[in-house]
Design an enzyme around this catalytic site. Structure first.
Site, short mmCIF file in Angstrom:
data_model
loop_
_atom_site.label_atom_id
_atom_site.label_comp_id
_atom_site.label_asym_id
_atom_site.label_seq_id
_atom_site.Cartn_x
_atom_site.Cartn_y
_atom_site.Cartn_z
N ASP A 285 13.59 58.45 8.99
CA ASP A 285 12.56 57.45 9.28
C ASP A 285 13.26 56.26 9.97
OD1 ASP A 285 10.25 55.98 9.45
OD2 ASP A 285 9.59 56.41 7.43
C1 NOJ Z 1 8.13 54.04 9.83
C2 NOJ Z 1 7.13 54.93 9.17
O1 NOJ Z 1 7.45 55.08 7.80
C3 NOJ Z 1 7.01 56.30 9.81
O2 NOJ Z 1 5.91 56.95 9.24
C4 NOJ Z 1 6.89 56.18 11.30
O3 NOJ Z 1 6.78 57.48 11.85
C5 NOJ Z 1 8.10 55.46 11.84
N1 NOJ Z 1 8.17 54.13 11.27
C6 NOJ Z 1 8.08 55.37 13.37
O4 NOJ Z 1 7.10 54.52 13.81
#
Ligand code: NOJ
Length: 756
Positions: A285
C-alpha cells in the site's frame, strides 16, 4: 540503445493485437515466459530494481523527481496521475528515453467507476447481483483504460464487521460467502476473460489481509485474528479472487498479529503463493514499506526494504525504500539474483499480457467518446436502483403516486448535494453531472407538482478530512438557525416530506472512522420535528454505514437505504420512490441498534445458554442482543412466500453434493425481485460452528402470482471449514440444519446429514 532492436522480434512473435494494441487472444504462458527471460538477461540490477518501484505522480514531495527517475529506468510504474496527456508524457520518457524501453504500468484507484460513478462498493454488494457488479466494473475498466489507466487498485475484499470503520463502504460487508461472490464478479469485470482482454485493466485484490478487523474500528489500527477467523472469514474473498485469475494483490498497512501485513511472510508467501498458487505480483500500500519504521517493526529504511522484499512484496508503492537500498543489498549478497528475478518476473509478465510493449500510449482523441456514455449512465442508474434497500414501508406508503398538483418537500443535507452522492474514490467523477435527490424527484414529476428543497443542516467533521476539498466553510450560528427554520416552514406547507439524511462523503472511506452511529448534526432532531407534523414522511438515507435508526424504525413510515448511490443516484431514488423501479436490495451487513452492540454479525457462535433462556444469557441487561435489521434483510413493494423446501436426499457422503430446492412465489400485486438465501448450521464438530452461515443465494425476478423454483448445490466447499482443533480444513460427518428465506432470520427449515 542496446536491447530494444534485439528484443523487438522476440517480443511481438505470436501476439494477435486488437486495434487498441491490447491482445485479442492471450499469449501462451510459454510465450510470455520466453519474452520475460529474454528481457531479464538484458537487465542490470538497477533496471531490475527499477521495475519494483512505483513512483508517485502527485501528492508527495518525491513526485517532483519522477521524470528524472524514469529516464534512468528507475521506475516500473507510476500512480496518482490523471489525464491521458500527462500519462503519455511519462510513458514517452520510459519508452523513448530509458535504455531498455520497458513501458510503465499506470495504476489508479478505480474503485466504483472512473468518470461515471457507480454506487459505493458496499451498496453494490447490497444488490446481491454478481452479474450486475461484473458489468459495472467492466464499464469502469473500459473508461479507465480509455483514460490511460492499465491497473486498478481494486477490488477491496476486506470483510468488515465494525461499521465504525470508515472503509466498510469499500468492501462487500460482513460475510465471506457474499464477499467471495463479489470478489469473483469484480475480478471478471475489471480484467475480462483474461489479463489483457481489450478494454479491460489489471485488477488488484486488496488489502491483504484482515484490515477490516482493526481494533475499535480505527483505521490502520492493529488487527488480531486467530487462524480460525482468518481462514473461515477474512481470507475466502481473497482466495476467490486468486481462483478468478486476479493479476495483482496489495498488502494491507496494519499489523496482523503483530507483524505488519506489508512484511508478513505468512500471508504473502505461505498463504498467497504456497497454498493458493498465486503467480501475479504484490504491491505494497502507499508508503507501506517505509511505514514499517513508524510501526516499530523495521530498524531503518534499508531494513524495511529488505523485510518487505523478502516477505514477498514485489513492488513498493511510493515510499522509495527499494530504490534507495535494493541494489546495494543485492551487491552485498543479501538478495540473490534468483530472488530479484522472481520479484521482477510477474511484473514484466503483466506488462506483456496487457499489451503495453506493443502499444504503450493511449489515444488522446478517443477518451471522451468512452467516458460516461449513455449506456454507462443507464447502467449506473440500474445499479443504484438495485442496490437500494427498503428498510420499512408501513401501510404501503411507498411507492408514492405521481399525482399532479401535490406539494413535496425534499429536505436535508443529502437532498441536493452532488458530492455526497459520489463519496470516496470518485475523484474523476463530475459532481456537476451528478443527479441529486431533489433533481431526480423534480424531474420525475415535471411541472405538475411543486417540489421544493431545503438543506436545513450544515454538517462538518469534528476533525477535518485529510483529503483536500472535502470540507466546506461552516455556517455561522445565524445561518444555521435560519436554514433550519426554513426547512421546518417548508415541511409545514407541504403535503409530503422526503427527508434526505445521512453522512457526508468525507465521513466514510480511508481515515474516516467514527466512534458513534448517531446521525451527525441536528438531523435526528429535525426528523423528529418534521415527523411530529403528522404528514407522510419518507426517509431516504445517503450514508456509508448503518446509523442509529431505532427511533426512525418506530416513527417514520418509510425508510429507503440508498447509500452513496453515484452519478445517477437522484434519478434512481426517484424511480424507486415513485414505483418506476421496485427495491430488491438486501443488507450486506447486520444493522446494529447502536454502537454499543459492535461487533454484531449474524454468523456468531452459540453460547452455552440458549438466547431464549430467561437469565444468564449473553445478552445485555439494558439492551436487546438482536440487531435492528438482520443481515440479508430488505423489503419490496410486493411480498414473497417460500414453500416446498426439498432436499434430494436426506444425507450426503463426505465429498458428495446435495441439491436443495425451494419454491418462491410473488404473493403481491406488482413485479419484484427477491434474493433467495440459503443458510446452514453444523450441529457438532471438532470445533463449534456458527449459528448460521450463508452458503447460497440468487436474486430472482417474479411477476405477480408467479412461482419459481430455485435450486442450490451444497458440496465439499460449502460443507467444509477450517478447524482450530485440527489446524486445517475439515469436512465432518455430522448433522446439519438448513434454512431458506429472504434474510438471515429465515424460518423455512430442513435438515440433513453428512455421512462417511
Ligand atoms: C492507500 C489506500 O489504503 C489504498 O487502498 C489505495 O489503493 C492507495 N492508497 C493508493 O491510492
Amino acid at each position: 540503445m542496446q536491447g530494444w532492436s534485439l528484443t523487438v522480434p522476440v517480443l511481438v512473435v505470436g501476439l494477435a493485437l486488437s486495434a487498441s494494441g491490447q491482445t485479442a487472444t492471450p499469449p501462451s504462458g510459454q510465450q510470455v515466459a520466453g519474452r520475460v527471460a529474454s528481457l531479464l538477461k538484458q537487465m542490470t540490477v538497477e533496471e531490475k530494481v527499477g521495475q519494483l518501484i512505483q513512483l508517485p505522480g502527485a501528492y508527495v514531495p518525491e513526485s517532483a523527481q519522477t521524470e528524472e527517475r524514469l529516464r534512468k529506468g528507475l521506475g516500473g510504474s507510476v500512480l496518482w496521475v490523471r489525464g491521458v496527456a500527462a500519462l503519455n508524457k511519462l510513458q514517452r520518457i520510459a519508452v523513448g528515453e530509458s535504455r531498455l524501453r520497458i513501458p510503465l504500468i499506470f495504476g489508479l484507484d478505480v474503485i466504483h467507476g472512473y468518470r461515471n460513478i457507480f454506487p459505493m462498493p458496499l451498496a453494490m454488494a447490497a444488490s446481491w447481483d454478481p452479474p450486475l457488479v461484473e458489468r459495472a466494473q467492466a464499464a469502469a475498466a473500459r473508461e479507465a483504460r480509455a483514460a490511460g489507466i492499465h491497473w486498478t487498485f481494486a477490488p477491496n475484499l476486506d470483510i468488515a464487521r465494525d461499521p465504525r470503520w470508515g472503509r466498510l463502504i469499500e468492501g462487500a460487508g460482513e460475510d465471506p460467502f457474499l464477499g467471495a461472490a463479489m470478489a469473483r464478479a469484480q475480478v471478471r469485470g475489471f480484467q475480462g476473460a483474461y489479463v489483457g482482454s481489450p478494454g479491460h485493466v489489471l485488477a488488484c485484490a486488496k488489502h491483504f489481509a484482515g484490515y477490516g478487523a482493526s481494533e475499535g474500528g480505527r483505521d490502520y489500527d492493529s488487527v488480531y485474528l486467530s487462524d480460525t477467523q482468518l481462514y473461515n472469514v477474512y481470507l475466502p474473498p481473497f482466495q476467490a479472487a486468486v481462483d478468478a485469475g486476479v493479476g495483482s494483490f496489495m498488502s494491507a498497512y496494519m499489523d496482523l498479529n503483530d507483524v505488519p501485513a506489508t512484511a508478513n511472510h505468512f500471508l504473502l508467501r505461505k498463504v498467497l503463493r504456497d497454498a493458493w498458487g498465486f503467480r501475479g505480483f504484490v504491491v505494497s500500500d502507499a508508503l507501506g514499506v517505509g511505514n514499517l519504521l513508524n510501526q516499530g517493526y523495521a530498524r531503518d529504511r534499508a531494513d524495511a526494504a529488505l523485510r518487505g522484499f523478502k516477505a514477498g512484496t514485489n513492488m513498493e508503492m511510493a515510499s522509495g525504500t527499494y530504490g534507495e537500498n535494493l541494489v546495494r543489498l543485492a551487491g552485498e549478497g543479501k538478495i540473490s539474483t534468483a530472488e530479484l528475478d522472481d520479484a521482477v518476473r510477474p511484473i514484466l509478465e503483466a506488462k506483456i499480457r496487457l499489451g503495453l510493449f506493443e502499444n504503450p500510449y493511449t489515444d488522446e482523441t478517443a477518451v471522451e467518446t468512452v467516458l460516461e456514455t449513455p449506456e454507462h449512465r443507464q447502467l449506473t442508474r440500474v445499479a443504484a436502483q438495485r442496490s437500494a434497500v427498503l428498510l420499512r414501508n408501513e401501510k404501503g406508503l411507498l411507492p408514492l403516486s405521481k399525482t399532479a398538483g401535490r406539494s413535496i418537500a425534499v429536505i436535508g443535507p443529502m437532498a441536493h448535494n452532488a458530492d455526497n452522492m459520489l463519496t470516496d474514490w470518485a475523484r474523476q467523477g463530475d459532481p456537476k453531472r451528478t443527479v441529486t435527490i431533489y433533481e431526480g424527484v423534480r424531474d420525475k414529476l415535471g411541472a405538475g407538482a411543486r417540489v421544493e428543497y431545503a438543506q436545513a443542516i450544515d454538517m462538518q467533521r469534528k476533525y477535518p478530512s485529510m483529503f483536500p476539498g472535502s470540507a466546506s466553510k461552516p455556517w455561522t450560528q445565524a445561518q444555521a438557525d435560519k436554514a433550519y427554520a426554513e426547512a421546518v416552514a417548508l415541511a409545514k406547507r407541504s403535503d409530503l416530506i422526503i427527508m434526505a439524511l445521512g453522512e457526508l462523503a468525507s465521513m466514510s472511506g480511508e481515515g474516516a472512522s467514527q466512534s458513534s452511529l448517531e446521525f451527525p448534526g441536528r438531523q435526528q432532531e429535525l426528523l423528529e420535528t418534521v415527523s411530529a407534523m403528522g404528514k407522510p414522511v419518507v426517509l431516504v438515507l445517503v450514508n456509508g454505514r448503518p446509523l442509529n435508526l431505532v427511533w426512525a424504525s418506530m416513527h417514520v413510515p418509510a425508510i429507503l437505504e440508498a447509500w452513496h448511490p453515484g452519478s445517477e443516484g437522484g434519478n434512481a431514488i426517484a424511480d424507486l420512490l415513485f414505483g418506476d423501479a421496485v427495491p430488491g436490495g438486501k443488507l450486506p451487513v447486520t444493522w446494529p441498534r447502536h454502537a454499543g452492540q459492535i461487533p454484531i454479525y449474524y454468523a456468531h457462535n452459540l453460547t452455552h445458554q440458549p438466547e431464549t433462556a430467561p437469565n444468564f444469557t449473553s445478552r445485555y441487561w439494558d439492551e436487546s442482543s438482536f440487531p435492528l435489521f438482520p443481515f440479508g434483510y430488505g423489503l419490496s413493494y410486493t411480498t414473497f412466500s417460500y414453500s416446498n423446501l426439498r432436499l434430494k436426499q436426506p444425507q450426503v457422503k463426505l465429498g458428495g453434493k446435495l441439491e436443495v430446492s425451494v419454491d418462491v412465489r410473488n404473493t403481491g400485486k406488482v413485479a419484484g425481485d427477491e434474493v433467495v438465501q440459503l443458510y446452514i448450521h453444523q450441529r457438532a464438530g471438532s470445533a463449534s460452528r456458527p449459528v448460521r452461515l450463508l452458503k447460497g443465494f440468487e436474486r430472482i425476478a417474479l411477476a405477480p402470482g408467479e412461482t419459481k423454483t430455485v435450486s442450490f448445490v451444497l458440496g465439499k466447499d460449502e460443507l467444509s471449514y477450517w478447524s482450530s482443533a485440527t489446524g486445517g480444513w475439515v469436512q465432518e460427518a455430522e448433522a446439519f440444519d438448513l434454512w431458506v428465506g429472504g434474510d438471515s432470520a429465515a424460518r423455512l427449515h430442513g435438515e440433513f446429514r453428512v455421512v462417511e
